[in-house]
Design a protein around this motif. Sequence first.
Motif, PDB file in Angstrom:
ATOM      1  N   ALA A 113       6.104   2.542   5.144  1.00 14.28           N
ATOM      2  CA  ALA A 113       5.044   3.190   5.907  1.00 14.28           C
ATOM      3  C   ALA A 113       3.875   2.248   6.180  1.00 14.28           C
ATOM      4  CB  ALA A 113       4.551   4.433   5.166  1.00 14.28           C
ATOM      5  N   CYS A 114       4.010   0.968   5.844  1.00 13.31           N
ATOM      6  CA  CYS A 114       2.953  -0.007   6.111  1.00 13.31           C
ATOM      7  C   CYS A 114       3.581  -1.388   6.231  1.00 13.31           C
ATOM      8  CB  CYS A 114       1.891   0.005   5.009  1.00 13.31           C
ATOM      9  SG  CYS A 114       2.421  -0.772   3.459  1.00 13.31           S
ATOM     10  N   SER A 127       7.713   2.517   0.715  1.00 14.46           N
ATOM     11  CA  SER A 127       8.317   3.625   1.464  1.00 14.46           C
ATOM     12  C   SER A 127       8.433   3.346   2.961  1.00 14.46           C
ATOM     13  CB  SER A 127       7.517   4.911   1.230  1.00 14.46           C
ATOM     14  OG  SER A 127       6.216   4.774   1.779  1.00 14.46           O
ATOM     15  N   MET A 169       7.507  -1.385  11.350  1.00 16.56           N
ATOM     16  CA  MET A 169       6.374  -1.757  10.502  1.00 16.56           C
ATOM     17  C   MET A 169       6.022  -3.234  10.659  1.00 16.56           C
ATOM     18  SD  MET A 169       5.103   0.837   9.047  1.00 16.56           S
ATOM     19  CE  MET A 169       5.478   1.796  10.481  1.00 16.56           C
ATOM     20  N   ASN A 177      -3.892  -3.212   6.782  1.00 11.20           N
ATOM     21  CA  ASN A 177      -3.706  -1.910   6.163  1.00 11.20           C
ATOM     22  C   ASN A 177      -4.386  -0.880   7.046  1.00 11.20           C
ATOM     23  OD1 ASN A 177      -3.660   0.411   4.614  1.00 11.20           O
ATOM     24  ND2 ASN A 177      -4.080  -0.654   2.698  1.00 11.20           N
ATOM     25  N   GLN A 208      -4.620   2.355   7.018  1.00 10.91           N
ATOM     26  CA  GLN A 208      -5.393   3.425   6.370  1.00 10.91           C
ATOM     27  C   GLN A 208      -6.786   2.924   5.998  1.00 10.91           C
ATOM     28  OE1 GLN A 208      -4.159   5.995   7.364  1.00 10.91           O
ATOM     29  NE2 GLN A 208      -3.675   7.136   5.539  1.00 10.91           N
ATOM     30  N   ALA A 247       0.807  -1.227   0.000  1.00  8.83           N
ATOM     31  CA  ALA A 247       0.000   0.000   0.000  1.00  8.83           C
ATOM     32  C   ALA A 247       0.838   1.274   0.000  1.00  8.83           C
ATOM     33  CB  ALA A 247      -0.951  -0.001   1.199  1.00  8.83           C
ATOM     34  N   CYS A 248       2.003   1.265   0.629  1.00 10.04           N
ATOM     35  CA  CYS A 248       2.814   2.484   0.720  1.00 10.04           C
ATOM     36  C   CYS A 248       3.828   2.602  -0.411  1.00 10.04           C
ATOM     37  CB  CYS A 248       3.516   2.558   2.068  1.00 10.04           C
ATOM     38  SG  CYS A 248       4.909   1.412   2.220  1.00 10.04           S
ATOM     39  N   GLU A 249       3.773   1.700  -1.373  1.00 14.95           N
ATOM     40  CA  GLU A 249       4.654   1.726  -2.534  1.00 14.95           C
ATOM     41  C   GLU A 249       6.132   1.592  -2.160  1.00 14.95           C
ATOM     42  OE1 GLU A 249       3.696   3.541  -5.916  1.00 14.95           O
ATOM     43  OE2 GLU A 249       1.573   3.311  -5.569  1.00 14.95           O
ATOM     44  N   CYS A 281       9.299  -5.258   0.249  1.00 18.82           N
ATOM     45  CA  CYS A 281       9.960  -4.114  -0.384  1.00 18.82           C
ATOM     46  C   CYS A 281      11.408  -3.965   0.068  1.00 18.82           C
ATOM     47  CB  CYS A 281       9.177  -2.832  -0.112  1.00 18.82           C
ATOM     48  SG  CYS A 281       9.106  -2.350   1.634  1.00 18.82           S
ATOM     49  N   THR A 296       1.912  -4.107   4.553  1.00 18.06           N
ATOM     50  CA  THR A 296       1.090  -4.914   3.656  1.00 18.06           C
ATOM     51  C   THR A 296       1.893  -5.774   2.689  1.00 18.06           C
ATOM     52  OG1 THR A 296       0.876  -3.056   2.117  1.00 18.06           O
ATOM     53  CG2 THR A 296      -0.867  -3.321   3.775  1.00 18.06           C
TER      54      THR A 296
END
Length: 191
Positions: free
Chosen positions: A122-123, A120, A148, A184, A186, A116-118, A163, A125
């Motif tokens: 920040a998640c 970065s 995370m 997720n 968000q 979800a955070c591509e 990632c 997922t």
Amino acid sequence: MLSTTAAAALRPSTVLLRSLRGAAQLRNLATSPSPRNLSIPRIHVTSRRTSPFLPRAAAIHSSIPLRHAEIKKPAPGTGLKVTYVTAEGEKITVEANEGDNLLDLAHAYDIDLEGACEGSLACSTCHVIVEEKYYDKLEEPSDEENDMLDLAFGLTETSRLGCQVIMSPELDGVTVKLPSATRNLQVDKQR
């Protein structure tokens, strides 16, 4: 203070510099040439009244579109092998180049790994469970990755974020399991 139409008429580089350096320096920059290598994909200028007693203020922000890295698929039989095991138990073996990460690789081969955070950090997922014999060959996770991972569903001793797992010859033949669910924050917050 510049009006909205005056701010909108300025070159994007000058508008950006205004947000960085302030209105006092903007007057000097308005007549100077713009920096050559400054490239901003989108500039948004809006005008709003923050209070009935104050003049209108121009709000300026820019956004840069995020994209996953493009994966160039290796010629058949020449790449590093990665096997994804889905939550249903299906095994999908793909080939990777050295330097590809597991998240971008999964997306290139249409494997259901969210991200979800591509990428970065920040998640959680893109959480994957790495086969134990390969887990020890990975670099230690960073503090940000560990933070995370604490939020990941089904965390194990060999959990990593896809990632952050970068393919190398030492990882040729690695098997990663996708957890049965992801968390997720968000999306969960909006429910």
